[in-house]
Design a protein around this motif. Structure first.
Motif, mmCIF file in Angstrom:
data_model
loop_
_atom_site.group_PDB
_atom_site.id
_atom_site.type_symbol
_atom_site.label_atom_id
_atom_site.label_comp_id
_atom_site.label_asym_id
_atom_site.label_seq_id
_atom_site.Cartn_x
_atom_site.Cartn_y
_atom_site.Cartn_z
ATOM 1 N N ALA A 151 0.824 -1.205 0.000
ATOM 2 C CA ALA A 151 0.000 0.000 0.000
ATOM 3 C C ALA A 151 0.862 1.261 0.000
ATOM 4 C CB ALA A 151 -0.939 -0.008 1.209
ATOM 5 N N ARG A 155 0.921 3.889 -3.118
ATOM 6 C CA ARG A 155 0.530 5.286 -2.916
ATOM 7 C C ARG A 155 1.635 6.226 -3.387
ATOM 8 N NH1 ARG A 155 -3.263 7.806 -3.178
ATOM 9 N NH2 ARG A 155 -3.036 9.255 -1.410
ATOM 10 N N TYR A 201 -3.276 5.801 2.469
ATOM 11 C CA TYR A 201 -4.130 4.689 2.029
ATOM 12 C C TYR A 201 -5.251 4.517 3.043
ATOM 13 C CZ TYR A 201 -0.922 2.471 5.340
ATOM 14 O OH TYR A 201 -0.166 2.189 6.439
#
Length: 444
Positions: A151, A155, A201
């Protein structure tokens, strides 16, 4: 007599489970960092699965640039603080330190790593942030080291990321399955909050993905799905009496201990079945919870155990005993555990053979099974075209993490069968880059 008294309060629990890698203060960090030789070939870097530039961050600490050190660490490993404490540094970076060749104590790399990253977390240093939005979305299943690391990297590349976690807290085994004397829940959760604040996130807790309908919903809403699902519950031994009260899996026992602390019930005489690192943790934890007698029982010899030597030494140091070349035959008792029936074994040409007529019963009132974890094949079977190997691991491209279903990527224990936090973090970062490569091509 037990080495430890049974804890009845939080202060007593924390005293029994004092950190084996306590946090350094500034003076300690400056002194320890001054010992580094800044080797040209830096074997410590090669020994780190995430390839952290260790001499660089140590030099930064030594010159007072702790923020720069944290950045160096996090650029390579998003679980920088946790890995400084839970990594088997004794056999990785510190094990490769050239001081070992001179019979001098190696640099305490793990503690220095945690020192720098902890300061960044507490001061909420803005080291990173999301990249420019690219209009693509990725769903991540699992908020463990693999899922969170993926994640973060996604991102940074501009993807919108939603993480779906079955439990009510992040970080997988780091908060649920690591011994409390290695890292505290507070430290783990602080790093998770820090990363979420840095990268932005979204984590959806208490949202297990367990049906084909739920997978189809993700497939319809996201460009790619990342599987960071780890492993499942402790494998059953299929032994008579395994259902008896007080016969528990090591993963489940450690999770309960991490969440309930001194409220966790432990037997007076405990037998731990297994010879891996999880077995060492479970045995050491049982001893620290006040068990009077803790025995590690393994079907092979001591030298054949899968556990690291330092983990076994840690268990022995709190009074754990070893029972080798024995295989469990039955969990005996009347409703609850009263002992384990074993048969003695011998290893011939690498194969374990039982010794006829050598059965005996070792009395106990608790059995902890540290016999490996099951693969999550039930969920994986719901994904069309997803191939598993003969051990139930997800088959994926070694470089990109892409599975045989091109819209699914993976890393961590679900792919490697069970390794360290640092492996999951490192593999996930590479898989996120693989996702970026795939979606860039499909966009073109």
């Amino acid at each position: 007599m037990a080495e430890y008294q049974t804890p009845t309060s939080e202060p007593e629990f924390h005293a029994n489970f004092a950190q084996i890698k306590p946090r350094m203060n500034t003076s300690e960090a400056l002194f320890e960092s001054s010992r580094c030789l800044f080797c040209f070939d830096a074997p410590c870097i090669n020994a780190c699965p995430s390839g952290i530039d260790i001499p660089q961050f140590i030099r930064q600490i030594n010159t007072g640039n702790t923020t720069g050190a944290a950045r160096t660490i996090y650029e390579a490993n998003y679980f920088g603080n946790a890995c400084g404490k839970v990594c088997p540094t004794e056999v990785l970076c510190e094990g490769a330190c050239v001081y070992n060749l001179q019979e001098v104590k190696p640099i305490e790399i793990g503690r220095l790593q945690s020192f720098a990253t902890r300061e960044a977390i507490e001061q909420d240093k803005q080291l990173f942030g999301p990249g420019p939005a690219n209009g693509r979305k990725v769903a991540v299943i699992g908020a463990g080291p693999a899922g969170i690391s993926a994640a973060c990297e996604l991102r940074s590349l501009g993807y919108e990321v939603d993480v779906f976690e079955a439990k009510d807290q992040p970080s997988g085994l780091t908060v649920y399955g690591v011994a409390p004397y290695k890292i505290t829940n507070e430290e783990v959760l602080a790093e998770m909050a820090y990363l979420e604040g840095q990268f932005g996130y979204r984590v959806h807790y208490n949202q297990p993905i367990s049906s084909r309908r739920e997978l189809e919903a993700l497939e319809a809403s996201y460009d790619v799905i990342f599987l960071g699902i780890g492993l499942g519950p402790t494998n059953a031994l299929q032994l008579p009496g395994e259902e008896r009260s007080n016969c528990v899996g090591a993963v489940e026992f450690i999770e309960q201990l991490r969440q309930r602390h001194h409220h966790t019930a432990v037997g007076r005489r405990v037998i731990v079945l297994g010879g891996g690192n999880t077995a060492m943790d479970a045995a050491s934890e049982a001893a620290r919870m006040g068990a009077e007698d803790v025995v590690l029982a393994y079907r092979r010899g001591k030298e054949e155990m899968g556990a690291y030597d330092f983990e076994y030494d840690l268990a022995k140091g709190v009074g754990v005993k070893g029972l080798f070349n024995v295989a469990p035959v039955e969990i005996v008792g009347n409703g609850k555990v009263e002992g384990v029936k074993f048969v003695r074994t011998a290893t011939l040409n690498g194969q374990v053979r039982t010794v006829p007529g050598s059965e005996f019963v070792a009395p106990c009132d608790m059995v902890i099974k540290a016999t490996g974890q099951a693969k999550q094949t039930q969920l994986l079977a719901l994904i069309p075209g997803l191939r598993l190997d003969d051990k139930g691991r997800i088959v994926a491209d070694e470089r990109t993490g892409q599975t045989t279903n091109p819209r699914y990527f993976t890393s961590g224990d679900a792919r490697n069968g069970g390794a360290e936090v640092v492996n999951a973090s490192s593999e996930a970062k590479a898989a996120a880059r693989g996702i970026h490569e795939y979606l860039t091509k499909t966009k073109d």
